[in-house]
Design a protein around this motif. Sequence first.
Motif, mmCIF file in Angstrom:
data_model
loop_
_atom_site.group_PDB
_atom_site.id
_atom_site.type_symbol
_atom_site.label_atom_id
_atom_site.label_comp_id
_atom_site.label_asym_id
_atom_site.label_seq_id
_atom_site.Cartn_x
_atom_site.Cartn_y
_atom_site.Cartn_z
ATOM 1 N N GLN A 221 0.830 -1.206 0.000
ATOM 2 C CA GLN A 221 0.000 0.000 0.000
ATOM 3 C C GLN A 221 0.863 1.254 0.000
ATOM 4 O OE1 GLN A 221 -1.045 2.677 2.034
ATOM 5 N NE2 GLN A 221 -2.639 3.127 0.526
ATOM 6 N N ARG A 222 1.933 1.207 0.767
ATOM 7 C CA ARG A 222 2.842 2.357 0.872
ATOM 8 C C ARG A 222 3.535 2.621 -0.470
ATOM 9 N NH1 ARG A 222 5.074 0.665 5.315
ATOM 10 N NH2 ARG A 222 6.824 -0.341 4.312
ATOM 11 N N GLU A 223 3.958 1.559 -1.141
ATOM 12 C CA GLU A 223 4.725 1.713 -2.381
ATOM 13 C C GLU A 223 3.842 1.986 -3.591
ATOM 14 O OE1 GLU A 223 7.085 -1.812 -2.680
ATOM 15 O OE2 GLU A 223 8.397 -1.267 -1.000
ATOM 16 N N LEU A 224 2.666 1.357 -3.652
ATOM 17 C CA LEU A 224 1.825 1.449 -4.846
ATOM 18 C C LEU A 224 0.645 2.413 -4.687
ATOM 19 C CD1 LEU A 224 1.690 -2.343 -5.858
ATOM 20 C CD2 LEU A 224 3.315 -0.595 -6.608
ATOM 21 N N HIS A 225 0.362 2.835 -3.438
ATOM 22 C CA HIS A 225 -0.742 3.776 -3.161
ATOM 23 C C HIS A 225 -2.082 3.253 -3.687
ATOM 24 C CE1 HIS A 225 2.273 6.602 -1.825
ATOM 25 N NE2 HIS A 225 2.898 6.464 -2.981
ATOM 26 N N ILE A 226 -2.281 1.944 -3.549
ATOM 27 C CA ILE A 226 -3.548 1.334 -3.954
ATOM 28 C C ILE A 226 -4.613 1.652 -2.901
ATOM 29 C CG2 ILE A 226 -4.721 -0.889 -4.341
ATOM 30 C CD1 ILE A 226 -2.127 -2.040 -5.291
ATOM 31 N N SER A 227 -5.834 1.848 -3.355
ATOM 32 C CA SER A 227 -6.966 1.962 -2.428
ATOM 33 C C SER A 227 -7.374 0.550 -2.018
ATOM 34 C CB SER A 227 -8.144 2.660 -3.099
ATOM 35 O OG SER A 227 -7.775 3.948 -3.534
ATOM 36 N N MET A 228 -7.570 0.334 -0.724
ATOM 37 C CA MET A 228 -7.894 -1.009 -0.229
ATOM 38 C C MET A 228 -9.135 -0.987 0.660
ATOM 39 S SD MET A 228 -4.213 -2.603 0.903
ATOM 40 C CE MET A 228 -2.806 -2.745 -0.209
ATOM 41 N N ILE A 229 -9.927 -2.053 0.553
ATOM 42 C CA ILE A 229 -10.965 -2.338 1.546
ATOM 43 C C ILE A 229 -10.549 -3.617 2.251
ATOM 44 C CG2 ILE A 229 -13.383 -2.902 1.967
ATOM 45 C CD1 ILE A 229 -14.155 -1.235 -0.422
ATOM 46 N N VAL A 230 -10.319 -3.510 3.555
ATOM 47 C CA VAL A 230 -9.840 -4.641 4.353
ATOM 48 C C VAL A 230 -10.955 -5.080 5.288
ATOM 49 C CG1 VAL A 230 -8.119 -5.421 6.009
ATOM 50 C CG2 VAL A 230 -7.472 -3.762 4.251
#
Length: 279
Positions: A221-230
């Motif tokens: 997440q830090r490297e790719l800045h993807i939006s995530m739903i966890v």
Amino acid sequence: MREQPILEVRNLQKQFGEGCRHCLDPETRQLEKNFCSYCGTVYAVHDVSFDLYPGEVLGVVGESGSGKSTMLQGLYFDTDLASGEVYINEPMLAGQNVLTLSSQQKRYIRNYIYGMVYQNPLDGLKMKFSSIGNIAEKMIAAGSRHVGDIEARSKTLLEDVHIPLRRMKEEPRNFSGGMQQRVQIAKALSNNPPILFLDEVTTGLDLSVQASVLDLIKQIQRELHISMIVVSHDLAVIRMLADRSIVMLNGTIIEKGLTDQILEDPQHEYTQQLVYSLL
């Protein structure tokens, strides 16, 4: 000016059962939790709305049966929702409720916009394919045809998730649970999706393996800045990963806000119980 959400979810509904006069009308509905004792209908997801912003991790927490995984499966088109609206802020999809699109258009979204990591790796991987074959299959489904490019990308992803390349031809059924989840993550990332769904990805793993999988997700997440739903029933997982969180109970959202805010000052009685059980 406030940033535009990458995903807007409005009034999602999912029920199991036909419903009856005692439960169909929201104003006169008589339910035990989310269950109609007259006809047996279960209202698994009821009036769920939220936004997901670019580069954000949104946590969805709740006990088993709260509707959180059913909601995620509906967003990923694994199950049909009864009603609701979902908008994705991508030029090709602007202004379109993606729940009403054709199966071909939904397949495009699954191949290019969404990535999914399931709780059970059997749902996300073909156990008789090699690890590199699982990643290649996802890329081919999205239109990749150059064998050299597919192999190079697959090797890079396996290295990124710490799978030794000497094992890339092995089938995931020979791997530990933690390694299977890593292969699933690599597969989900193969087409650089802007949105990644993670459904109870650490459930059933040893604590040390859980920690390494969570560290990997944070790094990605830090490297790719993807939006995530966890999605998780474990508030410790949500605390580690999520910027904002929603709390679900009996198919509805009972609390939402910044994760730190929810943990430090929970408002709903159920959230208070969750937080105190973590202390």
